[in-house]
Enzyme design. Structure first.
Site, PDB file in Angstrom:
ATOM      1  CE  LYS A 162       0.578   1.838   4.237  1.00 20.57           C
ATOM      2  NZ  LYS A 162       1.049   2.886   4.868  1.00 20.57           N
ATOM      3  CG  ASP A 185      -1.420   0.008   8.074  1.00 23.06           C
ATOM      4  OD1 ASP A 185      -2.243   0.929   8.268  1.00 23.06           O
ATOM      5  OD2 ASP A 185      -0.205   0.200   7.915  1.00 23.06           O
TER       6      ASP A 185
HETATM    7  P1  ATP Z   1       3.368  -0.184   8.007  1.00 25.93           P
HETATM    8  O1  ATP Z   1       3.374   0.537   6.698  1.00 25.93           O
HETATM    9  O2  ATP Z   1       2.096  -0.964   8.249  1.00 25.93           O
HETATM   10  O3  ATP Z   1       3.795   0.675   9.171  1.00 25.93           O
HETATM   11  P2  ATP Z   1       5.950  -1.305   7.483  1.00 25.93           P
HETATM   12  O4  ATP Z   1       6.033  -1.392   5.975  1.00 25.93           O
HETATM   13  O5  ATP Z   1       6.641  -0.121   8.060  1.00 25.93           O
HETATM   14  O6  ATP Z   1       4.445  -1.349   7.915  1.00 25.93           O
HETATM   15  P3  ATP Z   1       6.384  -4.113   7.730  1.00 25.93           P
HETATM   16  O7  ATP Z   1       7.402  -4.403   6.694  1.00 25.93           O
HETATM   17  O8  ATP Z   1       4.991  -4.468   7.457  1.00 25.93           O
HETATM   18  O9  ATP Z   1       6.546  -2.555   8.129  1.00 25.93           O
HETATM   19  O10 ATP Z   1       6.720  -4.815   9.123  1.00 25.93           O
HETATM   20  C1  ATP Z   1       7.829  -4.532   9.809  1.00 25.93           C
HETATM   21  C2  ATP Z   1       7.954  -5.307  11.105  1.00 25.93           C
HETATM   22  O11 ATP Z   1       6.997  -6.381  11.230  1.00 25.93           O
HETATM   23  C3  ATP Z   1       9.310  -5.915  11.146  1.00 25.93           C
HETATM   24  O12 ATP Z   1       9.783  -5.679  12.441  1.00 25.93           O
HETATM   25  C4  ATP Z   1       9.079  -7.396  10.916  1.00 25.93           C
HETATM   26  O13 ATP Z   1       9.995  -8.181  11.639  1.00 25.93           O
HETATM   27  C5  ATP Z   1       7.661  -7.644  11.391  1.00 25.93           C
HETATM   28  N1  ATP Z   1       6.937  -8.647  10.559  1.00 25.93           N
HETATM   29  C6  ATP Z   1       6.139  -9.624  11.028  1.00 25.93           C
HETATM   30  N2  ATP Z   1       5.608 -10.334  10.019  1.00 25.93           N
HETATM   31  C7  ATP Z   1       6.058  -9.793   8.865  1.00 25.93           C
HETATM   32  C8  ATP Z   1       5.848 -10.099   7.492  1.00 25.93           C
HETATM   33  N3  ATP Z   1       5.065 -11.113   7.092  1.00 25.93           N
HETATM   34  N4  ATP Z   1       6.447  -9.307   6.579  1.00 25.93           N
HETATM   35  C9  ATP Z   1       7.228  -8.247   6.971  1.00 25.93           C
HETATM   36  N5  ATP Z   1       7.480  -7.936   8.262  1.00 25.93           N
HETATM   37  C10 ATP Z   1       6.911  -8.691   9.206  1.00 25.93           C
END
Ligand code: ATP
Length: 279
Positions: A8, A131
């Site tokens: 997203k 989210d």
């Molecule tokens: P958001 O935009 O919702 O804030 P993000 O893009 O910043 O998310 P993600 O990559 O979704 O972050 O997630 C980051 C954290 O979640 C990491 O600390 C990771 O270890 C943990 N995590 C747990 N499951 C997953 C997964 N399936 N994919 C990615 N990260 C994961």
């Protein structure tokens, strides 16, 4: 079963106020793009793996949490093995983990024939992460509250998207701590953007994008984000913004060649640069 989990983008991210429970009330226009993880889900014993060794492969993985939440909510004893091929950058503001969780909910709904509506699945997803409800529904949507109060919007007209993730982490709690809601001077034009979506006017929507977190970045991070935005705009992007709590920056293009040129220019400096389309 194979399932795609789309990344997203925040076309807008605004913070309206701080709540008594310590969280912030957000207002965000969200958009799914074709950059995606691929999940393979098979009946099994609850094992999981990913192609990224540093990601948790146990109940800390959002995909596993989603499977457990689905079992709890439906009473179905559906044990599955989950294998995730990650392409969405991690900790990038692109809801990669939440999208994996949403893909598991959709897949289990289909595999078990539980017949839940997307709204019911979104409700189950809210317990996994704020989210996740948006990721269950996807497309173009307004997300409010902590992100879990959703309203579908007219779709952003199809366009090309260039996504660039610079190689530094940004701490989401630190960013929230730096925001003083009363002192936000620049906000996205959320209403204007929604009106542009209603008219199907891509250029006008793109022009109104903004993310209030950009104003509270450390100065050297801010300069780097601004520099990436400048490259995107120089190459012909109709608008560019940071997504989520960053550090990923994206630009929207109505011209495929201009988007490819932007991708090439940013690839000279950054390793994680992607060309995608809206979904
Ligand atoms: P958001 O935009 O919702 O804030 P993000 O893009 O910043 O998310 P993600 O990559 O979704 O972050 O997630 C980051 C954290 O979640 C990491 O600390 C990771 O270890 C943990 N995590 C747990 N499951 C997953 C997964 N399936 N994919 C990615 N990260 C994961």
């Amino acid at each position: 079963m194979q399932a795609l989990a789309y990344a997203k983008l925040n076309l807008t991210l605004d913070i309206l106020g701080k709540r008594e429970d310590g969280y912030h009330n957000l207002q965000m226009v969200m958009q799914s793009i074709s950059l995606s993880d691929t999940l393979t889900i098979t009946p099994g014993s609850g094992r999981m793996d990913t192609n990224l060794s540093y990601l948790p492969s146990d109940e800390r993985n959002l995909a596993q949490l989603a499977a457990a939440a689905f079992r709890r909510a439906t009473g179905q004893d559906c044990q599955v093995d989950i294998s995730i091929d990650k392409h969405i950058p991690v900790c990038a503001g692109m809801a990669g983990g939440s999208s994996d969780a949403a893909a598991v909910l959709r897949a289990l709904n289909q595999l078990t024939g539980a017949g839940l509506t997307p709204e019911q699945l979104a409700k189950i997803g809210a317990a996994v992460g704020s989210d996740v409800p948006y990721c269950v529904l996807g497309g173009t949507a307004l997300a409010e509250g902590r992100g879990e109060v959703l309203q579908a919007l007219p779709p952003l007209p199809a366009c090309h998207v260039v996504v660039c993730k610079p190689p530094f982490p940004i701490s989401t709690p630190q960013l929230f701590a730096r925001v003083d809601v009363k002192k936000i001077v620049r906000r996205p034009d959320t209403r204007g953007l929604i009106a542009a979506l209603e008219r199907g006017d891509l250029a006008d929507a793109a022009r109104r994008m903004y993310n209030v977190f950009e104003d509270v970045l450390e100065p050297r991070r801010r300069s780097e984000i601004d520099a990436i935005k400048s490259v995107l705009i120089d190459c012909g992007a109709l608008g560019a913004s940071m997504t989520g709590s960053g550090p990923t920056v994206f630009g929207l293009f109505d011209n495929a060649q201009a988007a490819r040129q932007a991708q090439q220019r940013l690839s000279e400096q950054y390793r994680e640069v992607f060309l995608a389309e809206t979904v």
